[in-house]
Design a protein around this motif. Sequence first.
Motif, PDB file in Angstrom:
ATOM      1  N   MET A   1    -105.774  29.609  34.734  1.00  0.00           N
ATOM      2  CA  MET A   1    -105.609  30.152  33.467  1.00  0.00           C
ATOM      3  C   MET A   1    -103.319  30.682  33.548  1.00  0.00           C
ATOM      4  SD  MET A   1    -107.258  30.089  30.728  1.00  0.00           S
ATOM      5  CE  MET A   1    -107.782  31.327  28.631  1.00  0.00           C
ATOM      6  N   PRO A   2    -103.764  31.352  34.378  1.00  0.00           N
ATOM      7  CA  PRO A   2    -102.652  32.036  34.507  1.00  0.00           C
ATOM      8  C   PRO A   2    -100.948  31.571  34.037  1.00  0.00           C
ATOM      9  CG  PRO A   2    -103.125  31.898  36.863  1.00  0.00           C
ATOM     10  CD  PRO A   2    -103.779  31.272  35.671  1.00  0.00           C
ATOM     11  N   ASN A   3    -101.178  30.100  34.074  1.00  0.00           N
ATOM     12  CA  ASN A   3     -99.305  29.049  33.435  1.00  0.00           C
ATOM     13  C   ASN A   3    -100.371  29.091  32.714  1.00  0.00           C
ATOM     14  OD1 ASN A   3     -98.170  30.214  35.626  1.00  0.00           O
ATOM     15  ND2 ASN A   3     -98.818  28.558  36.760  1.00  0.00           N
ATOM     16  N   SER A   4    -101.297  28.736  31.475  1.00  0.00           N
ATOM     17  CA  SER A   4    -101.113  27.981  30.409  1.00  0.00           C
ATOM     18  C   SER A   4    -100.471  28.275  29.360  1.00  0.00           C
ATOM     19  CB  SER A   4    -102.825  29.102  29.577  1.00  0.00           C
ATOM     20  OG  SER A   4    -102.971  30.009  29.351  1.00  0.00           O
ATOM     21  N   PRO A   5    -100.543  26.815  28.560  1.00  0.00           N
ATOM     22  CA  PRO A   5     -99.316  27.597  27.307  1.00  0.00           C
ATOM     23  C   PRO A   5    -100.327  28.604  26.451  1.00  0.00           C
ATOM     24  CG  PRO A   5    -100.057  24.945  27.476  1.00  0.00           C
ATOM     25  CD  PRO A   5    -100.918  25.597  28.429  1.00  0.00           C
ATOM     26  N   THR A   6    -101.491  28.702  26.458  1.00  0.00           N
ATOM     27  CA  THR A   6    -101.835  30.425  25.091  1.00  0.00           C
ATOM     28  C   THR A   6    -100.867  30.806  25.663  1.00  0.00           C
ATOM     29  OG1 THR A   6    -103.610  28.291  24.661  1.00  0.00           O
ATOM     30  CG2 THR A   6    -103.875  31.406  24.235  1.00  0.00           C
ATOM     31  N   ARG A   7    -100.690  31.255  27.067  1.00  0.00           N
ATOM     32  CA  ARG A   7    -100.524  32.825  27.682  1.00  0.00           C
ATOM     33  C   ARG A   7     -98.731  32.787  27.560  1.00  0.00           C
ATOM     34  NH1 ARG A   7    -101.521  35.236  33.507  1.00  0.00           N
ATOM     35  NH2 ARG A   7    -100.482  36.455  33.754  1.00  0.00           N
ATOM     36  N   ALA A   8     -98.251  31.478  27.778  1.00  0.00           N
ATOM     37  CA  ALA A   8     -96.575  31.004  27.571  1.00  0.00           C
ATOM     38  C   ALA A   8     -96.228  31.525  25.803  1.00  0.00           C
ATOM     39  CB  ALA A   8     -96.392  30.089  27.740  1.00  0.00           C
ATOM     40  N   ARG A   9     -97.117  31.187  25.135  1.00  0.00           N
ATOM     41  CA  ARG A   9     -96.670  31.339  24.099  1.00  0.00           C
ATOM     42  C   ARG A   9     -97.177  32.920  23.488  1.00  0.00           C
ATOM     43  NH1 ARG A   9     -99.827  26.441  23.278  1.00  0.00           N
ATOM     44  NH2 ARG A   9     -98.291  25.203  22.209  1.00  0.00           N
ATOM     45  N   LYS A  10     -98.515  33.408  24.029  1.00  0.00           N
ATOM     46  CA  LYS A  10     -98.591  35.168  23.565  1.00  0.00           C
ATOM     47  C   LYS A  10     -97.042  35.491  24.417  1.00  0.00           C
ATOM     48  CE  LYS A  10    -102.092  38.500  25.826  1.00  0.00           C
ATOM     49  NZ  LYS A  10    -102.739  39.422  26.326  1.00  0.00           N
ATOM     50  N   ASN A  11     -96.914  35.164  25.633  1.00  0.00           N
ATOM     51  CA  ASN A  11     -95.901  36.107  26.072  1.00  0.00           C
ATOM     52  C   ASN A  11     -94.514  36.131  25.620  1.00  0.00           C
ATOM     53  OD1 ASN A  11     -97.621  36.648  28.241  1.00  0.00           O
ATOM     54  ND2 ASN A  11     -96.695  35.688  29.726  1.00  0.00           N
ATOM     55  N   LEU A  12     -94.336  35.101  25.104  1.00  0.00           N
ATOM     56  CA  LEU A  12     -92.707  34.669  23.973  1.00  0.00           C
ATOM     57  C   LEU A  12     -93.309  35.374  23.441  1.00  0.00           C
ATOM     58  CD1 LEU A  12     -92.462  30.879  25.159  1.00  0.00           C
ATOM     59  CD2 LEU A  12     -90.792  32.132  25.406  1.00  0.00           C
ATOM     60  N   ALA A  13     -94.412  35.582  22.513  1.00  0.00           N
ATOM     61  CA  ALA A  13     -94.104  36.828  20.753  1.00  0.00           C
ATOM     62  C   ALA A  13     -94.021  37.564  21.028  1.00  0.00           C
ATOM     63  CB  ALA A  13     -95.728  36.073  20.575  1.00  0.00           C
ATOM     64  N   GLN A  14     -94.772  38.104  22.498  1.00  0.00           N
ATOM     65  CA  GLN A  14     -94.210  39.341  22.553  1.00  0.00           C
ATOM     66  C   GLN A  14     -93.070  40.138  23.295  1.00  0.00           C
ATOM     67  OE1 GLN A  14     -97.955  40.135  25.605  1.00  0.00           O
ATOM     68  NE2 GLN A  14     -99.225  40.668  24.504  1.00  0.00           N
ATOM     69  N   ALA A  15     -92.373  39.280  23.531  1.00  0.00           N
ATOM     70  CA  ALA A  15     -90.804  39.413  23.996  1.00  0.00           C
ATOM     71  C   ALA A  15     -89.947  39.844  22.651  1.00  0.00           C
ATOM     72  CB  ALA A  15     -90.638  38.697  24.738  1.00  0.00           C
ATOM     73  N   GLY A  16     -90.536  39.077  21.386  1.00  0.00           N
ATOM     74  CA  GLY A  16     -89.742  38.694  20.374  1.00  0.00           C
ATOM     75  C   GLY A  16     -89.734  37.578  19.692  1.00  0.00           C
ATOM     76  N   TYR A  17     -89.543  36.419  20.732  1.00  0.00           N
ATOM     77  CA  TYR A  17     -89.194  34.947  20.285  1.00  0.00           C
ATOM     78  C   TYR A  17     -90.696  34.117  19.852  1.00  0.00           C
ATOM     79  CZ  TYR A  17     -85.884  36.290  23.323  1.00  0.00           C
ATOM     80  OH  TYR A  17     -84.540  37.605  24.089  1.00  0.00           O
ATOM     81  N   ALA A  18     -91.438  34.655  18.802  1.00  0.00           N
ATOM     82  CA  ALA A  18     -92.372  34.127  18.209  1.00  0.00           C
ATOM     83  C   ALA A  18     -92.447  32.975  17.574  1.00  0.00           C
ATOM     84  CB  ALA A  18     -93.266  34.639  17.283  1.00  0.00           C
ATOM     85  N   ASP A  19     -90.649  31.848  17.804  1.00  0.00           N
ATOM     86  CA  ASP A  19     -90.934  30.821  17.181  1.00  0.00           C
ATOM     87  C   ASP A  19     -90.447  29.944  18.342  1.00  0.00           C
ATOM     88  OD1 ASP A  19     -88.642  32.104  17.494  1.00  0.00           O
ATOM     89  OD2 ASP A  19     -87.166  31.516  15.954  1.00  0.00           O
ATOM     90  N   VAL A  20     -90.628  30.511  19.128  1.00  0.00           N
ATOM     91  CA  VAL A  20     -90.190  28.493  20.533  1.00  0.00           C
ATOM     92  C   VAL A  20     -91.480  28.276  20.266  1.00  0.00           C
ATOM     93  CG1 VAL A  20     -90.247  28.934  22.495  1.00  0.00           C
ATOM     94  CG2 VAL A  20     -88.990  30.747  22.323  1.00  0.00           C
ATOM     95  N   ILE A  23     -94.134  22.881  24.334  1.00  0.00           N
ATOM     96  CA  ILE A  23     -94.871  21.693  24.627  1.00  0.00           C
ATOM     97  C   ILE A  23     -95.414  21.446  26.503  1.00  0.00           C
ATOM     98  CG2 ILE A  23     -94.478  19.451  23.942  1.00  0.00           C
ATOM     99  CD1 ILE A  23     -91.730  20.238  22.436  1.00  0.00           C
ATOM    100  N   THR A  24     -96.653  20.946  26.110  1.00  0.00           N
ATOM    101  CA  THR A  24     -96.682  20.399  27.402  1.00  0.00           C
ATOM    102  C   THR A  24     -97.207  19.010  27.659  1.00  0.00           C
ATOM    103  OG1 THR A  24     -99.457  21.080  26.616  1.00  0.00           O
ATOM    104  CG2 THR A  24     -98.051  23.233  27.875  1.00  0.00           C
ATOM    105  N   GLY A  25     -97.232  18.228  28.584  1.00  0.00           N
ATOM    106  CA  GLY A  25     -97.497  16.826  28.425  1.00  0.00           C
ATOM    107  C   GLY A  25     -96.575  16.526  29.690  1.00  0.00           C
ATOM    108  N   ASP A  26     -96.445  15.330  29.587  1.00  0.00           N
ATOM    109  CA  ASP A  26     -95.249  14.287  30.630  1.00  0.00           C
ATOM    110  C   ASP A  26     -93.721  15.133  30.356  1.00  0.00           C
ATOM    111  OD1 ASP A  26     -93.632  12.955  32.228  1.00  0.00           O
ATOM    112  OD2 ASP A  26     -95.321  10.947  32.124  1.00  0.00           O
TER     113      ASP A  26
END
Length: 97
Positions: A1-20, A23-26
């Motif tokens: 789970m360390p590389n999950s999209p949920t974690r990515a969204r959380k880290n981006l929001a904490q860094a001030g980029y909540a609107d990023v 997308i996961t997939g091919d």
Amino acid sequence: MPNSPTRARKNLAQAGYADVVVITGDGTRGHPAGEPFDRVHVAAVRTTAPAWLEQTRPGGLVVMPWGTYYTGSDWTTVLTVGDPRHAGGSFTAPWRS
């Protein structure tokens, strides 16, 4: 789970980029529904997918790891898109702690 999209969204929001948009997939197919993009960041690749250039606006950036199958991906490539078939840029040096 360390590389999950949920974690990515959380880290981006904490860094001030909540609107990023994360997308996961091919990734080689890009994400036509959201184009044109200002920035495309990809991970774990060995080639540049044509869709990334086609779906990034001129002047936008494609940021991705770069390396060979033998050396890994210690370098980062930053490409500035010129048009849907052309981009140019540079490599960053590997980071070492």
